[in-house]
Scaffold this motif. Sequence first.
Motif, short mmCIF file in Angstrom:
data_model
loop_
_atom_site.label_atom_id
_atom_site.label_comp_id
_atom_site.label_asym_id
_atom_site.label_seq_id
_atom_site.Cartn_x
_atom_site.Cartn_y
_atom_site.Cartn_z
N GLU A 3 0.84 -1.20 0.00
CA GLU A 3 0.00 0.00 0.00
C GLU A 3 0.88 1.25 0.00
OE1 GLU A 3 -3.74 -1.82 2.63
OE2 GLU A 3 -2.66 -0.05 3.29
N MET A 4 0.38 2.27 -0.69
CA MET A 4 1.04 3.57 -0.69
C MET A 4 -0.05 4.63 -0.64
SD MET A 4 4.44 3.49 -0.96
CE MET A 4 5.01 4.90 -1.91
N SER A 5 0.27 5.77 -0.07
CA SER A 5 -0.67 6.89 -0.09
C SER A 5 0.09 8.17 -0.38
CB SER A 5 -1.43 7.00 1.23
OG SER A 5 -0.54 7.28 2.28
N VAL A 6 -0.61 9.11 -0.98
CA VAL A 6 0.00 10.38 -1.35
C VAL A 6 -1.05 11.47 -1.30
CG1 VAL A 6 -0.45 10.02 -3.82
CG2 VAL A 6 1.46 11.49 -3.11
N GLN A 7 -0.61 12.67 -1.03
CA GLN A 7 -1.53 13.81 -1.07
C GLN A 7 -1.78 14.20 -2.52
OE1 GLN A 7 -2.47 13.78 2.54
NE2 GLN A 7 -3.05 15.71 1.57
N GLU A 8 -2.99 14.61 -2.76
CA GLU A 8 -3.35 15.10 -4.08
C GLU A 8 -2.37 16.18 -4.52
OE1 GLU A 8 -7.32 16.61 -4.12
OE2 GLU A 8 -7.48 16.63 -6.30
N ALA A 9 -1.97 16.10 -5.79
CA ALA A 9 -1.04 17.03 -6.43
C ALA A 9 0.43 16.73 -6.12
CB ALA A 9 -1.35 18.48 -6.11
N GLU A 10 0.69 15.80 -5.22
CA GLU A 10 2.06 15.44 -4.92
C GLU A 10 2.54 14.33 -5.87
OE1 GLU A 10 2.44 18.35 -2.57
OE2 GLU A 10 4.08 16.89 -2.35
N THR A 11 3.81 13.96 -5.69
CA THR A 11 4.42 12.92 -6.52
C THR A 11 4.64 11.66 -5.70
OG1 THR A 11 5.54 14.52 -7.95
CG2 THR A 11 6.48 12.30 -7.85
N VAL A 12 4.41 10.51 -6.31
CA VAL A 12 4.59 9.23 -5.63
C VAL A 12 5.32 8.27 -6.56
CG1 VAL A 12 2.35 8.33 -6.39
CG2 VAL A 12 3.42 7.41 -4.31
N THR A 13 6.13 7.41 -5.97
CA THR A 13 6.88 6.42 -6.75
C THR A 13 6.56 5.02 -6.25
OG1 THR A 13 8.69 7.96 -7.19
CG2 THR A 13 9.16 5.62 -7.43
N LEU A 14 6.16 4.15 -7.17
CA LEU A 14 5.86 2.76 -6.87
C LEU A 14 7.02 1.89 -7.35
CD1 LEU A 14 2.11 2.61 -7.98
CD2 LEU A 14 3.10 3.47 -5.86
N SER A 15 7.43 0.95 -6.52
CA SER A 15 8.61 0.14 -6.82
C SER A 15 8.25 -1.21 -7.43
CB SER A 15 9.42 -0.10 -5.54
OG SER A 15 9.82 1.13 -4.97
N CYS A 16 9.16 -1.71 -8.24
CA CYS A 16 9.00 -3.03 -8.85
C CYS A 16 10.38 -3.58 -9.17
CB CYS A 16 8.17 -2.93 -10.13
SG CYS A 16 8.08 -4.46 -11.10
N THR A 17 10.61 -4.81 -8.81
CA THR A 17 11.83 -5.50 -9.24
C THR A 17 11.42 -6.79 -9.91
OG1 THR A 17 12.08 -6.61 -7.10
CG2 THR A 17 13.26 -4.54 -7.39
N TYR A 18 12.29 -7.30 -10.77
CA TYR A 18 11.97 -8.52 -11.51
C TYR A 18 13.22 -9.37 -11.62
CZ TYR A 18 14.06 -5.77 -15.24
OH TYR A 18 14.92 -5.01 -16.00
N ASP A 19 13.00 -10.61 -11.92
CA ASP A 19 14.10 -11.54 -12.07
C ASP A 19 13.95 -12.27 -13.40
OD1 ASP A 19 15.30 -14.56 -10.47
OD2 ASP A 19 16.41 -12.95 -11.47
N THR A 20 14.98 -12.22 -14.21
CA THR A 20 14.96 -12.91 -15.50
C THR A 20 16.38 -13.14 -15.96
OG1 THR A 20 14.12 -12.83 -17.76
CG2 THR A 20 14.86 -10.74 -16.82
#
Lengths: 116, 117
Positions: free
Chosen positions: A10-27
């Motif tokens: 879960e992530m939360s952010v204030q309206e008009a702000e910037t948010v970054t969602l993380s993802c890693t992968y293995d291949t």
Amino acid sequence: AQTVTQSQPEMSVQEAETVTLSCTYDTSESDYYLFWYKQPPSRQMILVIRQEAYKQQNATENRFSVNFQKAAKSFSLKISDSQLGDAAMYFCAYRSGFQGAQKLVFGQGTRLTINP
Amino acid sequence: EAGVAQSPRYKIIEKRQSVAFWCNPISGHATLYWYQQILGQGPKLLIQFQNNGVVDDSQLPKDRFSAERLKGVDSTLKIQPAKLEDSAVYLCASSLVGRLARADTQYFGPGTRLTVL
């Protein structure tokens, strides 16, 4: 087999702000595609942005951009100027570049909340 | 352009009953996918069709699940008999070009939420 990991349930952010969602992968493949999909409560998966692994330039779609770090196998999504309509589950997905192997391998998802 | 259509949107059944889901892809899309999305997880591919032929069904529980895509357009996914663990959202997706495509986008339908009691 390829795997995708999203470490932020879960992530939360204030309206008009910037948010970054993380993802890693293995291949072990060198040719592949990466995607971010948005799933609102209506359940329909909507493509947000895509990245071809052979491209060094990070993809951008309006307020959405990615930070693709191939060596680190990291693919984060940045949402600028967050809007209430951005609230949804966000899934990172991998697809092999091998012809005929077109299935998407998804991460567990991150639930994004936008606070007004 | 119409999107991927699915029906029903919701289904509640008792365990050991059978159920069928229907999908109509975007017109002209050669490839059709069925994904299973268990609550709290990302979707997982069950089966992929190229026209009316199966490309990948390696994760389909074939003892109880079956799918067909007659005439290379509409598709049905059936579960018989259903188990409690089959409770999930079943998503259908389609893409324009088939096996030779490297960069085609998958478009998803609204899904069918199945509850097995």
